[in-house]
Write an enzyme that holds these catalytic residues in place. Structure first.
Site, PDB file in Angstrom:
ATOM      1  N   GLY A  29       2.103   6.621  -3.576  1.00 56.58           N
ATOM      2  CA  GLY A  29       1.118   5.599  -4.163  1.00 56.58           C
ATOM      3  C   GLY A  29      -0.399   5.732  -3.797  1.00 56.58           C
ATOM      4  N   GLU A  30      -1.144   5.449  -4.704  1.00 50.64           N
ATOM      5  CA  GLU A  30      -2.542   5.828  -4.443  1.00 50.64           C
ATOM      6  C   GLU A  30      -3.336   4.694  -4.970  1.00 50.64           C
ATOM      7  OE1 GLU A  30      -4.145   9.635  -5.799  1.00 50.64           O
ATOM      8  OE2 GLU A  30      -5.828   9.323  -4.720  1.00 50.64           O
ATOM      9  N   GLY A  31      -3.853   3.921  -4.119  1.00 50.48           N
ATOM     10  CA  GLY A  31      -4.881   2.955  -4.582  1.00 50.48           C
ATOM     11  C   GLY A  31      -6.337   3.036  -4.355  1.00 50.48           C
ATOM     12  N   GLY A  34      -6.607   3.774  -0.435  1.00 53.46           N
ATOM     13  CA  GLY A  34      -5.873   4.484   0.415  1.00 53.46           C
ATOM     14  C   GLY A  34      -4.610   5.241  -0.199  1.00 53.46           C
ATOM     15  N   VAL A  36      -0.694   6.762   0.009  1.00 53.29           N
ATOM     16  CA  VAL A  36       0.565   6.339   0.730  1.00 53.29           C
ATOM     17  C   VAL A  36       1.460   7.592   0.528  1.00 53.29           C
ATOM     18  CG1 VAL A  36       2.556   4.987   0.930  1.00 53.29           C
ATOM     19  CG2 VAL A  36       0.300   4.071   0.528  1.00 53.29           C
ATOM     20  N   ASP A 168      -1.868 -10.763  -1.874  1.00 52.51           N
ATOM     21  CA  ASP A 168      -1.625  -9.722  -2.894  1.00 52.51           C
ATOM     22  C   ASP A 168      -0.088  -9.636  -3.212  1.00 52.51           C
ATOM     23  OD1 ASP A 168      -2.285  -7.890  -5.000  1.00 52.51           O
ATOM     24  OD2 ASP A 168      -2.520  -6.030  -3.329  1.00 52.51           O
TER      25      ASP A 168
HETATM   26  P1  ADP Z   1      -1.256   0.350  -1.813  1.00 51.16           P
HETATM   27  O1  ADP Z   1      -2.520   0.003  -1.340  1.00 51.16           O
HETATM   28  O2  ADP Z   1      -1.486   1.846  -2.497  1.00 51.16           O
HETATM   29  O3  ADP Z   1      -0.667  -0.623  -2.893  1.00 51.16           O
HETATM   30  P2  ADP Z   1       1.196  -0.075  -0.581  1.00 51.16           P
HETATM   31  O4  ADP Z   1       1.265  -0.550   0.893  1.00 51.16           O
HETATM   32  O5  ADP Z   1       1.653  -1.137  -1.611  1.00 51.16           O
HETATM   33  O6  ADP Z   1      -0.194   0.734  -0.757  1.00 51.16           O
HETATM   34  O7  ADP Z   1       2.222   1.032  -0.752  1.00 51.16           O
HETATM   35  C1  ADP Z   1       2.264   1.901  -1.853  1.00 51.16           C
HETATM   36  C2  ADP Z   1       3.690   2.117  -2.431  1.00 51.16           C
HETATM   37  O8  ADP Z   1       4.159   3.085  -1.241  1.00 51.16           O
HETATM   38  C3  ADP Z   1       4.687   1.025  -2.500  1.00 51.16           C
HETATM   39  O9  ADP Z   1       4.562   0.509  -3.768  1.00 51.16           O
HETATM   40  C4  ADP Z   1       5.763   1.541  -2.251  1.00 51.16           C
HETATM   41  O10 ADP Z   1       6.251   2.288  -3.395  1.00 51.16           O
HETATM   42  C5  ADP Z   1       5.696   2.541  -1.071  1.00 51.16           C
HETATM   43  N1  ADP Z   1       5.949   2.072   0.033  1.00 51.16           N
HETATM   44  C6  ADP Z   1       5.082   1.241   0.954  1.00 51.16           C
HETATM   45  N2  ADP Z   1       5.595   1.026   2.256  1.00 51.16           N
HETATM   46  C7  ADP Z   1       6.832   1.594   1.940  1.00 51.16           C
HETATM   47  C8  ADP Z   1       8.135   1.340   3.060  1.00 51.16           C
HETATM   48  N3  ADP Z   1       7.818   0.937   4.162  1.00 51.16           N
HETATM   49  N4  ADP Z   1       9.176   1.873   2.715  1.00 51.16           N
HETATM   50  C9  ADP Z   1       9.066   2.241   1.649  1.00 51.16           C
HETATM   51  N5  ADP Z   1       8.294   2.539   0.439  1.00 51.16           N
HETATM   52  C10 ADP Z   1       7.118   2.095   0.860  1.00 51.16           C
HETATM   53 MG    MG Z   2       0.649  -2.146  -3.098  1.00 51.52          MG
END
Ligand code: ADP
Ligand code: MG
Length: 353
Positions: A29-31, A34, A36, A168
């Protein structure tokens, strides 16, 4: 054993990590705040590096997110993804990045699962670990949706009882944990801890307008600035009672409930259109129902039918969550005690928590 001793022992024996300990895998993911990645530990043999961790490289709000995750880990660990470690990584760039590490919980968020044509049966399979050989139908779908709602509310109740408002809540931030076979909450980047005044002033621009409750400010504008931590700690139970900031999350959770019941509202466009209609109805779900039901297609009618099962107890719960005034919304704890959850639901594994 003294709490301080425990905290000390935990600090000494918990592993600590640095930048070079991680091998980056797929981007998840990319927001705006940050990126991920799925990652694994570099010291593992290559054959065992299946990417069992998740790394978020966060910008300015990383510090708050680390703080929230540490707090959740101590106070309500089952509510959220399993947090491993967080630190300020400042070796490469002039401005440091916060790195946050969790255990990889699973491949799918509730958003991913809801996009499938199979929903909610795909969720049933994941919770039970097997395909059910039963006829498909409203009652069964209702049970699955009820189980998801119970798990989401359970996780929210944990956060709220700890004094944390997530702010959120949406299907993208609800992950299916393959280990516990339950849904957990992720992404505490916009969360507020009202007991100690961390991230006390709401950052409205962080909120996702698709799922945000109508109130602009989560705390009333009569509490204009963050008091010092000890003052906030003393005041916050009172402020919490006055302003019921947790009900912001309840509204968002209500929209998740709604999207599960009505397939047409699962798409972005569907949800945005619903929000417009609801606003026009003064955020009165009953009024919305009256306005759309007479000319509803089969899809909408089926959603109402599902919520009307068992004397309309699902509809009643939904309308207790999605209300204009925060103080008229039900709390997570009260929602869990709602008769909607009396019937058995799926035989899920949440009793193991
Ligand atoms: P953002 O700020 O980009 O929304 P998130 O914390 O929601 O960051 O994480 C982005 C994406 O990464 C999530 O939608 C999910 O698909 C994946 N992700 C995040 N944390 C986990 C985790 N602990 N295990 C598996 N996937 C995760
Ligand atoms: Mg998120």
């Amino acid at each position: 054993f003294d709490m301080f001793v425990l905290a000390f022992v935990e600090r000494v024996f918990r592993p600590t990590y640095r930048k070079d300990d991680f091998v980056l895998g797929k981007k998840l993911g990319e927001g705006a705040f940050g990126v991920v990645y799925r990652v694994s530990l570099a010291n593992k043999p290559a054959s065992k590096r299946e990417g069992d961790l998740v790394l978020k490289k966060a910008t300015e709000y990383g510090a708050v997110e680390i703080w929230m995750n540490e707090r959740v880990r101590r106070a309500c660990a089952n509510s959220c993804a399993d947090f491993v470690y967080g630190f300020l990584e400042s070796s490469s760039k002039k401005r440091g990045e916060y790195w946050l590490v969790w255990r990889f919980e699973g491949e799918a968020t509730l958003a991913d699962l809801m996009q499938s044509k199979e929903f909610p049966y795909n969720v049933e399979t994941m919770i039970l670990g097997e395909v059910q050989d039963l006829p498909k139908g409203l009652e069964r779908e209702n049970k699955i949706i009820q189980t998801v709602m119970r798990q989401v509310l359970f996780a929210l109740d944990g956060l709220h009882s700890t004094g944390i408002v997530h702010r959120d809540i949406k299907p993208q931030n609800v992950i299916f944990s393959e280990g516990s076979r339950t849904f957990k909450i992720i992404d505490l980047g916009a969360a507020a801890d009202l007991r100690v005044g961390i991230n006390y002033i709401p950052k409205e621009f962080l909120l996702d307008p698709r799922y945000a409750a109508p109130e602009q400010y989560i705390m009333s504008t009569q509490t204009p600035s963050a008091p010092s931590a000890p003052v906030a700690a003393a005041l916050s139970p009172v402020l919490w009672q006055m302003n019921l900031p947790d009900r912001f999350d309840i509204y968002s959770a209500g929209l998740i409930f709604l999207q599960m019941a009505f397939p047409a509202l699962r798409s972005d466009n569907g949800l945005i259109q619903f929000n417009r209609q609801l606003k026009r109805c003064g955020y009165d779900l009953e009024a919305w129902r009256k306005s759309v039901e007479p000319r509803a297609g089969a899809d909408l009618r089926r959603g109402f039918e599902l919520l009307d099962l068992d004397g309309g107890i699902g509809w009643e719960l939904l309308t207790s969550m999605v209300r204009y005034k925060a103080r008229q919304r039900i709390s997570a704890k009260a929602a869990l005690a709602y008769p909607y959850f009396d019937s058995e639901g799926l035989l899920d594994l949440s009793f193991m928590q």
